[in-house]
Design a protein around this motif. Structure first.
Motif, PDB file in Angstrom:
ATOM      1  N   THR A   7       0.795  -1.185   0.052  1.00 35.33           N
ATOM      2  CA  THR A   7      -0.075  -0.112  -0.114  1.00 35.33           C
ATOM      3  C   THR A   7       0.905   1.369   0.084  1.00 35.33           C
ATOM      4  N   CYS A  59      -2.795   2.055  -3.973  1.00 30.50           N
ATOM      5  CA  CYS A  59      -4.269   1.850  -3.849  1.00 30.50           C
ATOM      6  C   CYS A  59      -4.977   0.720  -4.518  1.00 30.50           C
ATOM      7  N   SER A 110      -5.458  -1.839   0.680  1.00 28.29           N
ATOM      8  CA  SER A 110      -5.567  -0.388   0.980  1.00 28.29           C
ATOM      9  C   SER A 110      -7.008   0.000   1.553  1.00 28.29           C
ATOM     10  N   ARG A 111      -6.731   1.131   2.365  1.00 30.57           N
ATOM     11  CA  ARG A 111      -7.608   1.493   3.326  1.00 30.57           C
ATOM     12  C   ARG A 111      -8.850   2.124   2.450  1.00 30.57           C
ATOM     13  N   HIS A 112      -9.550   1.419   1.663  1.00 32.26           N
ATOM     14  CA  HIS A 112     -10.870   2.249   0.980  1.00 32.26           C
ATOM     15  C   HIS A 112     -11.697   1.189   1.355  1.00 32.26           C
ATOM     16  N   THR A 153     -11.900  -3.017   3.785  1.00 32.13           N
ATOM     17  CA  THR A 153     -11.255  -2.912   2.556  1.00 32.13           C
ATOM     18  C   THR A 153     -11.630  -3.922   1.746  1.00 32.13           C
ATOM     19  N   LYS A 185     -15.122  -0.607  -5.001  1.00 26.60           N
ATOM     20  CA  LYS A 185     -14.019   0.069  -4.380  1.00 26.60           C
ATOM     21  C   LYS A 185     -13.693   1.361  -5.160  1.00 26.60           C
ATOM     22  N   THR A 233     -16.721   3.589  -5.616  1.00 26.99           N
ATOM     23  CA  THR A 233     -16.870   4.388  -4.246  1.00 26.99           C
ATOM     24  C   THR A 233     -15.907   5.575  -4.200  1.00 26.99           C
ATOM     25  N   HIS A 234     -14.737   5.273  -4.799  1.00 26.52           N
ATOM     26  CA  HIS A 234     -13.700   6.413  -4.218  1.00 26.52           C
ATOM     27  C   HIS A 234     -13.093   6.939  -5.617  1.00 26.52           C
ATOM     28  N   ASP A 269     -11.062   9.408  -5.861  1.00 32.05           N
ATOM     29  CA  ASP A 269      -9.480   9.668  -6.004  1.00 32.05           C
ATOM     30  C   ASP A 269      -8.745   8.513  -6.660  1.00 32.05           C
ATOM     31  N   ILE A 270      -9.032   7.295  -6.068  1.00 28.80           N
ATOM     32  CA  ILE A 270      -8.224   6.343  -6.764  1.00 28.80           C
ATOM     33  C   ILE A 270      -8.763   5.807  -8.091  1.00 28.80           C
TER      34      ILE A 270
END
Length: 150
Positions: A8, A14, A19-21, A32, A90, A93-94, A96-97
């Protein structure tokens, strides 16, 4: 250029299931994608919830690999689809990644996991790299804005 990832802390960390997502799937929040993947080995049993509540993805992985727990009988048939669902959610949802994944263009993505010849490329680079393949599939799904249900 091939994009390699593993821990990570890497530039593409990511992409790791550690990774903490967090993500929501099957009516529950999973810290995760590793928690979700390991928990699905025991879907419908108390083991799944115990794994969901694990303090870290490393602990979730250890619990999921414990063969004292009763592995669902169809696991080998469903594990790739379980991973695909978790990875897609994942990155849905996020944002940024998601941008990091989309920013890889058409580059090959490889999990440089020396001890894993199925999900990663293995120590000699000849493993199946299933996680890298799924990341590239998810990248294409996100790029095309396809239906979210696989």
């Amino acid at each position: 250029m091939t994009i390699y990832f593993y821990t990570t802390r890497d530039k593409y960390g990511c992409f790791s299931n550690f990774s903490r997502h967090g993500l929501e799937l099957d009516g529950a929040w999973w810290p995760t994608s590793e928690h979700y993947f390991q928990g699905q080995k025991f879907v419908g049993t108390p083991h799944a919830e115990q794994i969901r509540m694990a303090k870290s993805p490393k602990e979730a992985a250890k619990m999921g690999r414990d063969r004292k727990r009763p592995l669902r009988p169809d696991w080998e048939e469903v594990k790739d689809d379980v991973m695909r669902r978790a990875v897609l959610r994942k990155f849905e949802t996020h944002g940024d990644i998601r941008e990091i994944l989309l920013g890889t263009g058409d580059e090959e993505i490889v999990e440089n996991a020396p001890g894993d010849r199925y999900w990663g490329c293995g120590a000699d680079g000849t493993g199946k790299n299933k996680l890298g393949q799924i990341l590239m599939e998810v990248r294409e799904i996100l790029r095309q804005g396809k239906d979210k249900d696989l």
